[in-house]
Design an enzyme around this catalytic site. Structure first.
Site, PDB file in Angstrom:
ATOM      1  CG  ASP A  91      -2.150  -1.024   1.049  1.00  0.00           C
ATOM      2  OD1 ASP A  91      -2.184  -1.592  -0.095  1.00  0.00           O
ATOM      3  OD2 ASP A  91      -2.960  -1.068   1.951  1.00  0.00           O
ATOM      4  CG  ASN A 170      -4.607   5.774   2.996  1.00  0.00           C
ATOM      5  OD1 ASN A 170      -5.390   5.351   2.145  1.00  0.00           O
ATOM      6  ND2 ASN A 170      -3.457   5.097   3.096  1.00  0.00           N
ATOM      7  CD  GLU A 171      -3.357   8.411   6.787  1.00  0.00           C
ATOM      8  OE1 GLU A 171      -2.188   8.402   6.434  1.00  0.00           O
ATOM      9  OE2 GLU A 171      -4.154   7.538   6.588  1.00  0.00           O
ATOM     10  CG  ASP A 200      -1.228  10.971  22.298  1.00  0.00           C
ATOM     11  OD1 ASP A 200      -0.845  11.671  23.151  1.00  0.00           O
ATOM     12  OD2 ASP A 200      -0.833   9.715  22.592  1.00  0.00           O
ATOM     13  CB  THR A 211      -8.936  -0.078   5.276  1.00  0.00           C
ATOM     14  OG1 THR A 211      -8.236   0.405   4.093  1.00  0.00           O
ATOM     15  CG2 THR A 211     -10.208  -0.601   4.999  1.00  0.00           C
ATOM     16  CB  ALA A 212      -4.697   3.521   6.158  1.00  0.00           C
ATOM     17  CE1 TYR A 213      -2.162   6.553  13.632  1.00  0.00           C
ATOM     18  CE2 TYR A 213      -1.390   8.244  12.023  1.00  0.00           C
ATOM     19  CZ  TYR A 213      -1.457   7.545  13.197  1.00  0.00           C
ATOM     20  OH  TYR A 213      -0.860   7.966  14.643  1.00  0.00           O
ATOM     21  CG  LEU A 215      -8.680  -1.009  10.710  1.00  0.00           C
ATOM     22  CD1 LEU A 215      -9.898  -1.070  11.374  1.00  0.00           C
ATOM     23  CD2 LEU A 215      -8.084  -1.912   9.520  1.00  0.00           C
TER      24      LEU A 215
END
Length: 311
Positions: A91, A170-171, A200, A211-213, A215
């Site tokens: 990914d 993604n983000e 944080d 489905t990345a960070y 998740l």
């Protein structure tokens, strides 16, 4: 047809898979009596150098239509548009490929040589079958939304260029620096104050990035075809603060307070430090990433395969 191939030239499994793909395409060209102009392959500079394949033209990251036949050429001639990009790896490689392609509308096929692989959905063992279907036109293309982050200084002026790669598939993540104490993240949504997160950090994710960070910190999953944006705090200092999903045409303004007067902003894992004097503005990017879907590589099948659902 012109196919570009991306891959991490430092990984042996990627190099082996790229060699396999090149051999397949050469055989396909021969079996179908195609000329080199009918089916062209373009490699990244790093792949061609590592594999010592001087007969293939190359592209430079960020300038995918600038192609040269010689390593020592400083300029290159414009070529026909690239039809597909093969992202060979995991990914992370897919995100790198998407960033290099940007708004050039080149569909990406993700071939997984990594681990989880929600973006790189095609398994290496199935690559021959997938390439046959790609050549035959047996595929669909999904439009994946991205997020754009811009920086506003304390005088209200936009600071273009301060973030070198401002669009994330993604983000966008706001993070504390190192072992510093938690942040205070003031969030305005469509100009209206919503909340100040004592946490944080904060992850603003696309459906693709769910489905990345997102998740890993307990955020909700979304089908990548959905139209929404996920706001997920990282280790919030309150049990009442939960992830939130909002429409993808909403906009966000973010002010950060930190004991060290600095924080990190990460766009698809590309991180840099910013001063707390600056404000971030996040909204949906003005283009989409085109992802090729072939065969049974659906989101639901990915959930079952990657997360062991339904077993």
């Amino acid at each position: 047809m012109i196919i570009a191939i991306f891959g991490n030239a430092m990984k042996s499994e990627t190099l082996q898979e790229v060699q396999h793909i090149l051999a397949f395409l050469a055989q396909y060209r021969q079996d179908n009596s195609l000329s080199e102009n009918d089916l062209q392959v373009v490699l990244s500079q790093e792949l061609r150098q590592e594999l010592n394949l001087r007969e293939y033209p190359v592209f430079n990251d960020g300038f995918i239509n600038d192609v040269s036949m010689n390593d020592d050429e400083s300029s290159s001639n414009e070529r026909e548009p690239i039809d597909f990009a093969l992202s060979v790896g995991g990914d992370g490689t897919f995100l790198t490929s998407a960033a290099a392609i940007g708004d050039k509308n080149i569909p990406i096929v993700g071939i997984n040589c990594g681990h989880l692989g929600f973006l790189a959905e095609v398994q290496a063992c199935d690559v021959d079958n997938i390439l046959h279907k790609l050549m035959a036109g047996e595929y669909t293309i999904e439009q994946r939304s991205l997020l754009n982050v811009s920086v506003i200084d304390k005088d209200g002026a936009r600071r273009d260029g301060l973030i070198m790669a401002p669009n994330g598939l993604n983000e966008i993540a706001i993070l504390k620096e190192g072992l510093s104490s938690m942040l205070q993240i003031e969030l305005k949504v469509n100009g209206e104050y919503l909340h100040t997160y004592n946490s944080d950090g904060l992850v603003i994710a696309t459906p693709t990035g769910s489905t990345a960070y997102n998740l890993s910190i307990g955020g909700p999953l979304m089908a990548p075809q959905s139209r929404g944006i996920i706001l997920t705090p990282i280790a919030p200092h309150s049990l009442t603060v939960k992830p939130l999903v909002v429409p993808d045409d909403w906009q966000f303004d973010i002010r950060v307070t930190s004991r060290y007067d600095a924080f990190m902003v990460s766009v698809d894992g590309r991180s840099q430090s910013l001063s707390t004097d600056l404000t971030l503005h996040v909204e949906r990017a003005n283009y989409t990433t085109k992802v090729v879907q072939i065969g049974d590589n659906s989101f639901l099948n990915s959930l079952k395969a990657k997360l062991n659902w339904g077993r």
